[in-house]
Design an enzyme around this catalytic site. Structure first.
Site, short mmCIF file in Angstrom:
data_model
loop_
_atom_site.label_atom_id
_atom_site.label_comp_id
_atom_site.label_asym_id
_atom_site.label_seq_id
_atom_site.Cartn_x
_atom_site.Cartn_y
_atom_site.Cartn_z
N GLN A 31 2.63 1.32 -0.47
CA GLN A 31 3.29 2.16 0.52
C GLN A 31 4.62 2.51 -0.47
O GLN A 31 5.15 1.95 -1.14
CB GLN A 31 3.76 1.38 1.52
CG GLN A 31 4.20 1.85 2.92
CD GLN A 31 4.31 1.11 3.86
OE1 GLN A 31 3.71 0.02 4.18
NE2 GLN A 31 5.13 1.48 5.01
N SER A 43 0.14 -3.90 -3.57
CA SER A 43 -0.01 -4.24 -2.00
C SER A 43 -1.31 -3.45 -1.36
O SER A 43 -2.34 -4.09 -2.00
CB SER A 43 1.31 -3.67 -1.34
OG SER A 43 1.44 -4.14 -0.20
N LEU A 44 -1.21 -2.59 -0.74
CA LEU A 44 -2.31 -2.03 0.11
C LEU A 44 -3.22 -1.34 -0.91
O LEU A 44 -4.49 -1.24 -0.86
CB LEU A 44 -1.99 -0.91 1.18
CG LEU A 44 -1.50 0.46 0.70
CD1 LEU A 44 -2.79 1.39 0.73
CD2 LEU A 44 -0.37 1.25 1.40
N ARG A 78 -4.26 -2.84 9.32
CA ARG A 78 -2.99 -3.64 8.57
C ARG A 78 -1.66 -3.04 8.67
O ARG A 78 -0.81 -3.93 9.19
CB ARG A 78 -3.52 -3.44 7.21
CG ARG A 78 -2.53 -4.17 6.21
CD ARG A 78 -3.06 -3.98 4.77
NE ARG A 78 -2.46 -4.82 3.69
CZ ARG A 78 -1.21 -4.50 3.11
NH1 ARG A 78 -0.75 -3.15 3.34
NH2 ARG A 78 -0.92 -5.22 2.03
N HIS A 104 5.73 -8.77 2.83
CA HIS A 104 5.50 -9.70 1.70
C HIS A 104 6.47 -11.03 1.69
O HIS A 104 6.87 -11.47 1.11
CB HIS A 104 5.58 -9.47 0.32
CG HIS A 104 4.55 -7.95 0.33
ND1 HIS A 104 3.31 -8.40 0.19
CD2 HIS A 104 4.76 -6.68 -0.05
CE1 HIS A 104 2.52 -7.43 0.04
NE2 HIS A 104 3.46 -6.27 0.06
N GLN A 144 -1.58 -12.24 0.84
CA GLN A 144 -0.64 -10.89 0.44
C GLN A 144 0.19 -10.66 1.05
O GLN A 144 1.23 -10.36 0.69
CB GLN A 144 -1.76 -9.97 -0.29
CG GLN A 144 -1.18 -8.76 -1.12
CD GLN A 144 -1.74 -7.50 -0.67
OE1 GLN A 144 -1.50 -6.86 0.37
NE2 GLN A 144 -2.38 -6.88 -1.60
#
Length: 323
Positions: free
Chosen positions: A11, A108-109, A133, A213, A262
């Site tokens: 992102q 991340s994603l 998500r 996070h 995560q």
């Protein structure tokens, strides 16, 4: 034969127009967008990617799934550019002629995108999962408002002390000299000037909708686990390095567990790249596949000797063919 690693953005890589060039010029990339549109017709993925508006595209629930789709479209365009079309994304792990794909990772994603590339999860399932998500992270952000900030030029141990004093948390270990903190807004706001007092060169507030996070995302993580348990994961056909462990993950259970953790754990990106680069046989080239050039910048700071090529447009693929 060159060893290759595919890396995928997270992102903040989104921008209006992403994927449009590939959609208009590459049938395989078009197929990815069209399939995603059928899976989530209500999301308006193509319109958001190609036309925006940016404010709507940047919303977490939208940006994450749009980045996933744009990245997979770029992947399909790259690996089919000199091999002909494939019918399953799992087939793509063999890579292009003259290359051997030895590892994948994503920020991340982007880790979910890397699992698609590695044949661990079907594209359709990933589209649904990433959409959910993003929705869960947005919902958690509304319930538990948070923020993030990039701290430049402060050692990790010193920043940990700042976090201990303020309640902020370490969120991203991106590259030498750049660490992102996260948490409640008041905690991050206290941590930024304190970090500067302790020697940080810069403390930059990030334009994000929540404290990603960090422990603020634990509720989202619990709900995301329920979604993950509905989806079939397979063992990756090539190595995938987890953000949480900075090491290769091998079993479906391990992958799901890491994807849950995560959401509220630090992203160990610098360590992940070093782990891939030090793998048996090494890596000759990293391909940053998808929108933006954020990862290329990070890799240059991690190790200036690493070779990184961006794959976002048709011309990028043409340039690769000439190598």
């Amino acid at each position: 034969m060159k060893n290759v690693s595919y890396i995928f953005p997270g992102q903040s890589a989104q921008h209006v127009g992403m994927g449009k060039d590939l959609y208009e010029n590459c049938p395989e990339a078009k197929d990815a967008f069209d399939e995603a549109e059928k899976i989530l017709p209500e999301a308006g993925i193509k319109k958001l990617c190609f036309e925006g508006p940016l404010e709507e595209l940047t919303q977490t629930a939208n940006s994450q799934v749009c980045i996933l789709v744009a990245s997979v479209a770029a992947l399909k365009a790259l690996v089919t550019s000199d091999k002909g079309p494939h019918t399953k994304i799992g087939d793509f792990v063999r890579g292009r002629q003259g290359t051997r794909v030895v590892a994948c990772a994503g920020l991340s994603l982007g880790e979910l995108t890397s699992l698609v590339a590695a044949g661990s999860i079907e594209f359709a399932d990933a589209v649904r999962l990433v959409r959910r998500r993003g929705e869960l992270m947005e919902e958690s952000s509304r319930k538990n408002p948070g923020s993030m900030a990039s701290i430049i030029g402060l050692a990790l141990e010193d920043l940990k002390k700042v976090c201990a004093e303020t309640g902020a948390e370490i969120a991203n270990l991106n590259c030498p000299g750049q660490i992102v903190i996260s948490g409640r807004k008041e905690s991050v706001e206290k941590a930024m000037p304190l970090a500067l007092e302790k020697g940080a060169k810069k403390a930059i507030a990030l334009k994000v909708s929540g404290g990603f996070h960090s422990s603020l995302m634990k509720e989202a993580a619990d709900l995301f686990k329920i979604e993950l348990d509905k989806v079939k994961f397979s063992a990756p056909q090539i190595g995938v390095v987890s953000n949480v462990t900075a090491d290769y993950e091998k079993t479906p259970d391990e992958i799901k567990d890491n994807l849950v953790k995560q959401l509220f754990s630090p992203v160990r990106w610098e360590e992940s790249i070093k782990r891939i680069a030090s793998s048996d046989g090494g890596v000759d080239i990293f391909f940053e596949i998808g929108p933006g050039k954020v990862l290329k910048g990070l890799l240059r700071r991690i190790d200036g000797n690493l070779k990184v090529h961006n794959i976002e447009k048709v011309q990028d693929i043409e340039n690769i063919k000439k190598m």
